[in-house]
Design an enzyme around this catalytic site. Structure first.
Site, PDB file in Angstrom:
ATOM      1  N   MET A  50      -8.808   8.222   0.586  1.00  0.00           N
ATOM      2  CA  MET A  50      -9.571   8.564   1.800  1.00  0.00           C
ATOM      3  C   MET A  50     -10.092   9.994   1.708  1.00  0.00           C
ATOM      4  O   MET A  50      -9.392  10.880   1.198  1.00  0.00           O
ATOM      5  CB  MET A  50      -8.666   8.458   3.033  1.00  0.00           C
ATOM      6  CG  MET A  50      -8.019   7.088   3.198  1.00  0.00           C
ATOM      7  SD  MET A  50      -7.108   7.009   4.743  1.00  0.00           S
ATOM      8  CE  MET A  50      -6.309   5.415   4.571  1.00  0.00           C
ATOM      9  N   MET A  74     -11.416  -6.074   5.835  1.00  0.00           N
ATOM     10  CA  MET A  74     -10.586  -5.137   6.611  1.00  0.00           C
ATOM     11  C   MET A  74     -10.238  -5.784   7.952  1.00  0.00           C
ATOM     12  O   MET A  74     -11.130  -6.165   8.712  1.00  0.00           O
ATOM     13  CB  MET A  74     -11.332  -3.826   6.870  1.00  0.00           C
ATOM     14  CG  MET A  74     -11.644  -2.985   5.637  1.00  0.00           C
ATOM     15  SD  MET A  74     -10.215  -2.503   4.634  1.00  0.00           S
ATOM     16  CE  MET A  74      -9.177  -1.672   5.833  1.00  0.00           C
ATOM     17  N   ASP A 102      -4.746   3.683  -1.594  1.00  0.00           N
ATOM     18  CA  ASP A 102      -5.756   4.013  -0.594  1.00  0.00           C
ATOM     19  C   ASP A 102      -6.266   5.441  -0.761  1.00  0.00           C
ATOM     20  O   ASP A 102      -5.542   6.404  -0.516  1.00  0.00           O
ATOM     21  CB  ASP A 102      -5.160   3.849   0.810  1.00  0.00           C
ATOM     22  CG  ASP A 102      -5.027   2.392   1.214  1.00  0.00           C
ATOM     23  OD1 ASP A 102      -6.022   1.648   1.075  1.00  0.00           O
ATOM     24  OD2 ASP A 102      -3.940   1.995   1.668  1.00  0.00           O
ATOM     25  N   HIS A 159      -8.563   1.310  -3.555  1.00  0.00           N
ATOM     26  CA  HIS A 159      -9.440   1.088  -2.408  1.00  0.00           C
ATOM     27  C   HIS A 159     -10.072   2.424  -2.032  1.00  0.00           C
ATOM     28  O   HIS A 159      -9.396   3.303  -1.498  1.00  0.00           O
ATOM     29  CB  HIS A 159      -8.579   0.526  -1.256  1.00  0.00           C
ATOM     30  CG  HIS A 159      -9.321   0.283   0.012  1.00  0.00           C
ATOM     31  ND1 HIS A 159      -8.680   0.004   1.208  1.00  0.00           N
ATOM     32  CD2 HIS A 159     -10.650   0.249   0.298  1.00  0.00           C
ATOM     33  CE1 HIS A 159      -9.567  -0.170   2.154  1.00  0.00           C
ATOM     34  NE2 HIS A 159     -10.781  -0.020   1.636  1.00  0.00           N
ATOM     35  N   HIS A 216      -1.458  -1.324  -4.158  1.00  0.00           N
ATOM     36  CA  HIS A 216      -2.696  -0.963  -3.468  1.00  0.00           C
ATOM     37  C   HIS A 216      -2.702   0.548  -3.215  1.00  0.00           C
ATOM     38  O   HIS A 216      -1.754   1.095  -2.659  1.00  0.00           O
ATOM     39  CB  HIS A 216      -2.769  -1.739  -2.154  1.00  0.00           C
ATOM     40  CG  HIS A 216      -4.050  -1.575  -1.400  1.00  0.00           C
ATOM     41  ND1 HIS A 216      -5.199  -2.282  -1.708  1.00  0.00           N
ATOM     42  CD2 HIS A 216      -4.361  -0.792  -0.337  1.00  0.00           C
ATOM     43  CE1 HIS A 216      -6.161  -1.943  -0.861  1.00  0.00           C
ATOM     44  NE2 HIS A 216      -5.690  -1.031  -0.021  1.00  0.00           N
ATOM     45  N   SER A 224       0.848  -1.196   0.000  1.00  0.00           N
ATOM     46  CA  SER A 224       0.000   0.000   0.000  1.00  0.00           C
ATOM     47  C   SER A 224       0.878   1.239   0.000  1.00  0.00           C
ATOM     48  O   SER A 224       1.696   1.428   0.902  1.00  0.00           O
ATOM     49  CB  SER A 224      -0.883   0.027   1.247  1.00  0.00           C
ATOM     50  OG  SER A 224      -1.397   1.335   1.420  1.00  0.00           O
ATOM     51  N   MET A 245     -12.102   4.639   0.183  1.00  0.00           N
ATOM     52  CA  MET A 245     -12.689   4.861   1.516  1.00  0.00           C
ATOM     53  C   MET A 245     -13.341   6.229   1.479  1.00  0.00           C
ATOM     54  O   MET A 245     -12.876   7.194   2.112  1.00  0.00           O
ATOM     55  CB  MET A 245     -11.580   4.760   2.583  1.00  0.00           C
ATOM     56  CG  MET A 245     -11.111   3.315   2.769  1.00  0.00           C
ATOM     57  SD  MET A 245      -9.509   3.179   3.572  1.00  0.00           S
ATOM     58  CE  MET A 245      -8.435   3.353   2.148  1.00  0.00           C
ATOM     59  N   ASP A 249      -6.718  -6.507   4.311  1.00  0.00           N
ATOM     60  CA  ASP A 249      -6.137  -5.162   4.398  1.00  0.00           C
ATOM     61  C   ASP A 249      -6.068  -4.713   5.853  1.00  0.00           C
ATOM     62  O   ASP A 249      -7.103  -4.504   6.481  1.00  0.00           O
ATOM     63  CB  ASP A 249      -6.989  -4.195   3.570  1.00  0.00           C
ATOM     64  CG  ASP A 249      -6.322  -2.848   3.388  1.00  0.00           C
ATOM     65  OD1 ASP A 249      -5.178  -2.673   3.862  1.00  0.00           O
ATOM     66  OD2 ASP A 249      -6.955  -1.976   2.767  1.00  0.00           O
TER      67      ASP A 249
HETATM   68  C1  DX5 Z   1      -6.063   1.312   6.003  1.00  0.00           C
HETATM   69  C2  DX5 Z   1      -5.677   1.088   4.559  1.00  0.00           C
HETATM   70  C3  DX5 Z   1      -4.616   0.078   4.411  1.00  0.00           C
HETATM   71  C4  DX5 Z   1      -3.298   0.447   5.041  1.00  0.00           C
HETATM   72  C5  DX5 Z   1      -2.680  -0.798   5.585  1.00  0.00           C
HETATM   73  O1  DX5 Z   1      -7.185   2.100   6.064  1.00  0.00           O
HETATM   74  O2  DX5 Z   1      -6.787   0.683   3.804  1.00  0.00           O
HETATM   75  O3  DX5 Z   1      -4.429  -0.280   3.038  1.00  0.00           O
HETATM   76  O4  DX5 Z   1      -2.382   1.049   4.168  1.00  0.00           O
HETATM   77  O5  DX5 Z   1      -1.554  -0.435   6.310  1.00  0.00           O
HETATM   78  P1  DX5 Z   1      -0.830  -1.462   7.276  1.00  0.00           P
HETATM   79  O6  DX5 Z   1      -0.380  -2.612   6.410  1.00  0.00           O
HETATM   80  O7  DX5 Z   1       0.301  -0.665   7.821  1.00  0.00           O
HETATM   81  O8  DX5 Z   1      -1.824  -1.888   8.301  1.00  0.00           O
HETATM   82 ZN    ZN Z   2      -6.475  -0.226   1.760  1.00  0.00          ZN
END
Ligand code: DX5
Ligand code: ZN
Length: 233
Positions: free
Chosen positions: A45, A145, A43, A74, A41, A16, A76, A181
């Site tokens: 947000m 998750m 992320d 992903h 990956h 990620s 969010m 994840d």
């Molecule tokens: C969290 C993200 C993850 C995050 C995971 O909200 O969706 O993808 O980057 O990070 P680690 O592997 O450090 O838990």
């Molecule tokens: Zn993620």
């Protein structure tokens, strides 16, 4: 190297970029792919669905040429539907939306496939896997998750392992990836692989100790997660 159009259940490690240098995504992606990443990956947000903000479709479009493997986005964010076309246009191979992001997830999944991307569905730790029973034929990936979304570096939530096992049984022969994840490292990877997961997202555990100037630790980290998972799958 994984091909976004082929399907198999081999273990895939998806670093990620949430844990990468935000001023240097292009080179970070190239470094982590050269060190063995199978997918990237990404992320997204919004500060509304989750209590953190990262970036949007313009950044996804800018990093796309640096990704040779699979771009796994992903989302969010809530709402999701108004932004699906923008992320598809940015070149996402997989677009994953949260079941909890709105009242019409069925429509959202239709829209993702309609936009030409593979459809992913993410479930927060508090959401029962049975809630997606009527969505199974609409998804290419389910993301369980194993932390509450919003931040990297959180502790793995062990209660989710049983949920992965239930999901694996629900999926049967369908070509649906099970992605995990949050908190994946060489100690938790065997638990989720044994339960049926095939795509392991790793932020801090993939990027720790390395940099664009010193990428070898990325390779060591990815290999350690892969070895631990493959030994249990
Ligand atoms: C969290 C993200 C993850 C995050 C995971 O909200 O969706 O993808 O980057 O990070 P680690 O592997 O450090 O838990
Ligand atoms: Zn993620």
């Amino acid at each position: 190297m994984s091909n976004p159009t082929s399907f198999d259940r081999s273990i895939k490690i998806a670093p990620s970029i949430l844990a990468a240098d935000f001023a240097n995504f292009g080179q970070e992606i190239e470094a982590v792919e050269a060190q063995g990443a199978d997918w990237i990956h990404v992320d997204v947000m919004d500060g509304h669905f989750v209590p953190n903000i990262t970036f949007g479709p313009a950044t996804c479009k800018a990093i796309r040429p640096h990704i040779k493997t699979v771009m796994d986005v992903h989302l969010m964010i809530a709402p999701v539907d108004p932004f699906i076309d923008a992320f598809a246009d940015a070149g996402a191979d997989y677009i994953t939306a949260h079941l909890e992001a709105g009242p019409h997830i069925h429509r959202t999944l239709q829209a993702i496939r309609g936009a030409g991307a593979k459809a992913g569905l993410a479930l927060n730790p508090g959401t029962p896997v049975e809630d997606m029973a009527y969505l199974l034929d609409m998804v290419d990936l389910v993301c369980i998750m194993t932390v509450n979304p919003g931040f990297g570096g959180q502790k793995f939530i062990h209660s989710q392992v049983e949920k992965i096992r239930t999901l694996r049984a629900m999926i049967g022969d369908r070509p649906i990836h099970i992605e995990i994840d949050g908190g994946v490292d060489p100690t938790t990877a065997p638990l989720v692989a044994a339960a049926g997961a095939d795509v392991l997202v790793a932020g801090s555990a993939a990027f720790k100790g390395g940099s664009v100037q010193n990428p070898a630790p990325y390779g060591t980290n990815i290999a350690a997660i892969r070895k631990a998972a493959e030994g249990a799958a």
